[in-house]
Design an enzyme around this catalytic site. Sequence first.
Site, PDB file in Angstrom:
ATOM      1  N   ILE A 155      16.851   2.090 -14.112  1.00 29.73           N
ATOM      2  CA  ILE A 155      17.400   2.855 -12.981  1.00 29.73           C
ATOM      3  C   ILE A 155      18.926   2.719 -12.926  1.00 29.73           C
ATOM      4  O   ILE A 155      19.639   3.710 -12.770  1.00 29.73           O
ATOM      5  CB  ILE A 155      16.753   2.388 -11.653  1.00 29.73           C
ATOM      6  CG1 ILE A 155      15.247   2.683 -11.680  1.00 29.73           C
ATOM      7  CG2 ILE A 155      17.418   3.047 -10.450  1.00 29.73           C
ATOM      8  CD1 ILE A 155      14.438   2.036 -10.558  1.00 29.73           C
ATOM      9  N   THR A 232      18.132   0.202  -3.013  1.00 26.25           N
ATOM     10  CA  THR A 232      16.898   0.954  -3.290  1.00 26.25           C
ATOM     11  C   THR A 232      15.950   0.095  -4.130  1.00 26.25           C
ATOM     12  O   THR A 232      14.999   0.609  -4.697  1.00 26.25           O
ATOM     13  CB  THR A 232      17.198   2.261  -4.061  1.00 26.25           C
ATOM     14  OG1 THR A 232      17.911   1.921  -5.255  1.00 26.25           O
ATOM     15  CG2 THR A 232      17.986   3.253  -3.254  1.00 26.25           C
ATOM     16  N   SER A 233      16.249  -1.226  -4.210  1.00 29.05           N
ATOM     17  CA  SER A 233      15.454  -2.074  -5.114  1.00 29.05           C
ATOM     18  C   SER A 233      14.315  -2.800  -4.403  1.00 29.05           C
ATOM     19  O   SER A 233      13.168  -2.390  -4.509  1.00 29.05           O
ATOM     20  CB  SER A 233      16.360  -3.067  -5.827  1.00 29.05           C
ATOM     21  OG  SER A 233      16.571  -2.623  -7.143  1.00 29.05           O
ATOM     22  N   ARG A 234      14.630  -3.860  -3.715  1.00 28.27           N
ATOM     23  CA  ARG A 234      13.624  -4.605  -2.949  1.00 28.27           C
ATOM     24  C   ARG A 234      14.323  -5.242  -1.750  1.00 28.27           C
ATOM     25  O   ARG A 234      15.450  -5.762  -1.872  1.00 28.27           O
ATOM     26  CB  ARG A 234      12.983  -5.727  -3.792  1.00 28.27           C
ATOM     27  CG  ARG A 234      11.947  -5.265  -4.799  1.00 28.27           C
ATOM     28  CD  ARG A 234      10.675  -4.707  -4.147  1.00 28.27           C
ATOM     29  NE  ARG A 234       9.699  -4.259  -5.120  1.00 28.27           N
ATOM     30  CZ  ARG A 234       9.574  -3.017  -5.584  1.00 28.27           C
ATOM     31  NH1 ARG A 234      10.369  -2.059  -5.142  1.00 28.27           N
ATOM     32  NH2 ARG A 234       8.626  -2.707  -6.456  1.00 28.27           N
ATOM     33  N   ASP A 258      16.482   1.768   1.259  1.00 29.13           N
ATOM     34  CA  ASP A 258      15.183   2.418   1.036  1.00 29.13           C
ATOM     35  C   ASP A 258      14.081   1.364   1.047  1.00 29.13           C
ATOM     36  O   ASP A 258      12.906   1.698   0.919  1.00 29.13           O
ATOM     37  CB  ASP A 258      15.205   3.145  -0.317  1.00 29.13           C
ATOM     38  CG  ASP A 258      13.957   3.973  -0.557  1.00 29.13           C
ATOM     39  OD1 ASP A 258      13.558   4.707   0.370  1.00 29.13           O
ATOM     40  OD2 ASP A 258      13.362   3.886  -1.653  1.00 29.13           O
ATOM     41  N   GLU A 263       9.013  -4.655   5.200  1.00 29.72           N
ATOM     42  CA  GLU A 263       8.581  -3.253   5.213  1.00 29.72           C
ATOM     43  C   GLU A 263       7.067  -3.073   5.247  1.00 29.72           C
ATOM     44  O   GLU A 263       6.564  -2.039   5.696  1.00 29.72           O
ATOM     45  CB  GLU A 263       9.171  -2.476   4.028  1.00 29.72           C
ATOM     46  CG  GLU A 263       8.624  -2.874   2.673  1.00 29.72           C
ATOM     47  CD  GLU A 263       9.204  -2.041   1.532  1.00 29.72           C
ATOM     48  OE1 GLU A 263      10.434  -1.928   1.447  1.00 29.72           O
ATOM     49  OE2 GLU A 263       8.416  -1.506   0.739  1.00 29.72           O
ATOM     50  N   HIS A 295      11.023   3.605   1.680  1.00 35.17           N
ATOM     51  CA  HIS A 295      10.596   3.393   0.288  1.00 35.17           C
ATOM     52  C   HIS A 295      10.162   4.715  -0.360  1.00 35.17           C
ATOM     53  O   HIS A 295       9.041   4.835  -0.874  1.00 35.17           O
ATOM     54  CB  HIS A 295       9.467   2.350   0.224  1.00 35.17           C
ATOM     55  CG  HIS A 295       9.474   1.570  -1.062  1.00 35.17           C
ATOM     56  ND1 HIS A 295       9.333   0.207  -1.123  1.00 35.17           N
ATOM     57  CD2 HIS A 295       9.616   1.977  -2.353  1.00 35.17           C
ATOM     58  CE1 HIS A 295       9.375  -0.192  -2.380  1.00 35.17           C
ATOM     59  NE2 HIS A 295       9.544   0.875  -3.148  1.00 35.17           N
ATOM     60  N   GLN A 296      11.062   5.684  -0.321  1.00 33.59           N
ATOM     61  CA  GLN A 296      10.725   6.988  -0.885  1.00 33.59           C
ATOM     62  C   GLN A 296      11.485   7.276  -2.171  1.00 33.59           C
ATOM     63  O   GLN A 296      11.396   8.369  -2.712  1.00 33.59           O
ATOM     64  CB  GLN A 296      10.963   8.105   0.147  1.00 33.59           C
ATOM     65  CG  GLN A 296      12.428   8.413   0.441  1.00 33.59           C
ATOM     66  CD  GLN A 296      12.600   9.599   1.378  1.00 33.59           C
ATOM     67  OE1 GLN A 296      12.526   9.449   2.583  1.00 33.59           O
ATOM     68  NE2 GLN A 296      12.844  10.774   0.830  1.00 33.59           N
ATOM     69  N   PHE A 298      10.971   6.456  -5.173  1.00 29.28           N
ATOM     70  CA  PHE A 298      10.105   6.826  -6.304  1.00 29.28           C
ATOM     71  C   PHE A 298       9.464   8.192  -6.127  1.00 29.28           C
ATOM     72  O   PHE A 298       8.855   8.711  -7.063  1.00 29.28           O
ATOM     73  CB  PHE A 298       8.962   5.788  -6.434  1.00 29.28           C
ATOM     74  CG  PHE A 298       7.891   5.964  -5.382  1.00 29.28           C
ATOM     75  CD1 PHE A 298       8.104   5.525  -4.090  1.00 29.28           C
ATOM     76  CD2 PHE A 298       6.703   6.619  -5.676  1.00 29.28           C
ATOM     77  CE1 PHE A 298       7.128   5.719  -3.103  1.00 29.28           C
ATOM     78  CE2 PHE A 298       5.723   6.819  -4.701  1.00 29.28           C
ATOM     79  CZ  PHE A 298       5.948   6.362  -3.416  1.00 29.28           C
TER      80      PHE A 298
HETATM   81  P1  NAD Z   1      14.578  -2.849 -15.086  1.00 32.68           P
HETATM   82  O1  NAD Z   1      13.717  -4.035 -15.345  1.00 32.68           O
HETATM   83  O2  NAD Z   1      14.639  -1.758 -16.098  1.00 32.68           O
HETATM   84  O3  NAD Z   1      16.076  -3.313 -14.790  1.00 32.68           O
HETATM   85  C1  NAD Z   1      16.408  -4.401 -13.978  1.00 32.68           C
HETATM   86  C2  NAD Z   1      17.740  -4.951 -14.489  1.00 32.68           C
HETATM   87  O4  NAD Z   1      18.178  -5.957 -13.577  1.00 32.68           O
HETATM   88  C3  NAD Z   1      17.632  -5.607 -15.878  1.00 32.68           C
HETATM   89  O5  NAD Z   1      18.606  -5.058 -16.743  1.00 32.68           O
HETATM   90  C4  NAD Z   1      17.882  -7.071 -15.595  1.00 32.68           C
HETATM   91  O6  NAD Z   1      18.552  -7.739 -16.673  1.00 32.68           O
HETATM   92  C5  NAD Z   1      18.788  -6.971 -14.357  1.00 32.68           C
HETATM   93  N1  NAD Z   1      18.905  -8.210 -13.606  1.00 32.68           N
HETATM   94  C6  NAD Z   1      18.026  -9.234 -13.492  1.00 32.68           C
HETATM   95  N2  NAD Z   1      18.555 -10.213 -12.742  1.00 32.68           N
HETATM   96  C7  NAD Z   1      19.796  -9.811 -12.381  1.00 32.68           C
HETATM   97  C8  NAD Z   1      20.842 -10.389 -11.595  1.00 32.68           C
HETATM   98  N3  NAD Z   1      20.715 -11.596 -11.040  1.00 32.68           N
HETATM   99  N4  NAD Z   1      21.976  -9.667 -11.418  1.00 32.68           N
HETATM  100  C9  NAD Z   1      22.136  -8.457 -11.981  1.00 32.68           C
HETATM  101  N5  NAD Z   1      21.179  -7.866 -12.734  1.00 32.68           N
HETATM  102  C10 NAD Z   1      20.025  -8.522 -12.921  1.00 32.68           C
HETATM  103  O7  NAD Z   1      14.077  -2.281 -13.682  1.00 32.68           O
HETATM  104  P2  NAD Z   1      14.287  -0.804 -13.105  1.00 32.68           P
HETATM  105  O8  NAD Z   1      13.163   0.074 -13.554  1.00 32.68           O
HETATM  106  O9  NAD Z   1      15.687  -0.359 -13.341  1.00 32.68           O
HETATM  107  O10 NAD Z   1      14.054  -1.073 -11.553  1.00 32.68           O
HETATM  108  C11 NAD Z   1      14.932  -1.893 -10.821  1.00 32.68           C
HETATM  109  C12 NAD Z   1      14.282  -2.237  -9.504  1.00 32.68           C
HETATM  110  O11 NAD Z   1      14.158  -1.055  -8.710  1.00 32.68           O
HETATM  111  C13 NAD Z   1      12.823  -2.737  -9.623  1.00 32.68           C
HETATM  112  O12 NAD Z   1      12.774  -4.139  -9.860  1.00 32.68           O
HETATM  113  C14 NAD Z   1      12.234  -2.368  -8.299  1.00 32.68           C
HETATM  114  O13 NAD Z   1      12.375  -3.482  -7.448  1.00 32.68           O
HETATM  115  C15 NAD Z   1      13.114  -1.232  -7.793  1.00 32.68           C
HETATM  116  N6  NAD Z   1      12.397   0.040  -7.638  1.00 32.68           N
HETATM  117  C16 NAD Z   1      12.446   0.669  -6.445  1.00 32.68           C
HETATM  118  C17 NAD Z   1      11.799   1.885  -6.276  1.00 32.68           C
HETATM  119  C18 NAD Z   1      11.859   2.649  -4.976  1.00 32.68           C
HETATM  120  O14 NAD Z   1      11.015   3.529  -4.758  1.00 32.68           O
HETATM  121  N7  NAD Z   1      12.818   2.396  -4.126  1.00 32.68           N
HETATM  122  C19 NAD Z   1      11.084   2.435  -7.340  1.00 32.68           C
HETATM  123  C20 NAD Z   1      11.080   1.772  -8.562  1.00 32.68           C
HETATM  124  C21 NAD Z   1      11.743   0.560  -8.703  1.00 32.68           C
END
Ligand code: NAD
Length: 332
Positions: A155, A232-234, A258, A263, A295-296, A298
């Site tokens: 992402i 938008t992560s967690r 998000d 949540e 959480h939209q 995705f």
């Molecule tokens: P990914 O595994 O492809 O990428 C995560 C990146 O974070 C990796 O490159 C990793 O090396 C890096 N990372 C790990 N620890 C770190 C730190 N301390 N500092 C900086 N970078 C660090 O994951 P992705 O597919 O890009 O997804 C990222 C996150 O997005 C997921 O873990 C999930 O929590 C979240 N997500 C949210 C939604 C949503 O609907 N809002 C949907 C999908 C994923």
Amino acid sequence: MKITFFSTQPYDRESFLKHHTDTQLELIFLEEKLSERTVSLASGSQAVCVFVNDTLNETIIQQLSQLNVQLIALRCAGFNNVDLKAAQACNIRVVRVPAYSPYAVAEHALAMIMTLNRKTHKAYNRIREQNFSLHGLLGFDLYKKTVGVIGTGHIGEVFCRILHGLGCNILACDPVKKPEIEDMGIRYASLNDLLPQCDILSLHCPLNESTSYLINSTTIAQMKAGVMLINTSRGGLVDTKAVIAGLKSGHIGYLGIDVYEQEEDLFFQNLSEQIIHDDIIARLMSFPNVLITAHQGFFTQEALDQIACTTFANIKAFGVGEVLINEVKSAH
Ligand code: NAD
């Protein structure tokens, strides 16, 4: 094979039924979240299919094991809600959908930035009331602004490409440096180096022990005054109370989330007729410079299709004893 799906919404059922071609798979769709109260509903299933707010702690995993469940199929990328050690101890395999549409989430992060900056949500409501004034709608050019991207995985990389197209200065932070990012002319920096330089910060790293409360009162103090923070992560990446203090002092200028730590008690439900007991989200909802979506990120058609196809492929591979390419295992 019988699979019980927890936490399903009508759109999940529609999308999984659309891609359901294997008549050997019996799908049981439940609206209930997986919890200690509902785990018995998995009885008779070899697999459970779960989402971001289902609970898969040690107790629940042991109960699943007693019911003879052998596979946990996450229909999401993040797996922070699964006790992987417990799954391994119970001989339950865990699979996920690692990359269903990085565009969906990256584009949503951009939508949050654009909304907070140009206040299109306020303009929309104003115009409906025949208020054509621009007072209070002043934004800024994104061009040449410095954006910090924390996590340059699937992402984060797409997000960097979007920002690159907008002419932003991008700083990245990730323990794993990707050549694709550096090829765009983007520099990797440490968090300490990056924080004071950024006008906007966007979180794209997973939630784990090392990233829990990555954004806290100490890291907030390192940020530029007036910074825009996007998550938008967690939810657990952010200490929400510290962020509220930052918003109250004005040090944080804008917040777009998000995801939210608590949540699971709120998101994906219509609570419009109920009293919200969570005073933290209630406080967040009261700020004019805070945008919350439930959480939209995705939630695009392409992502739903990919989630269903990859989940079925994961289950099929398990059923025929193939290598599980999307398996997640405990690091310990
Ligand atoms: P990914 O595994 O492809 O990428 C995560 C990146 O974070 C990796 O490159 C990793 O090396 C890096 N990372 C790990 N620890 C770190 C730190 N301390 N500092 C900086 N970078 C660090 O994951 P992705 O597919 O890009 O997804 C990222 C996150 O997005 C997921 O873990 C999930 O929590 C979240 N997500 C949210 C939604 C949503 O609907 N809002 C949907 C999908 C994923």
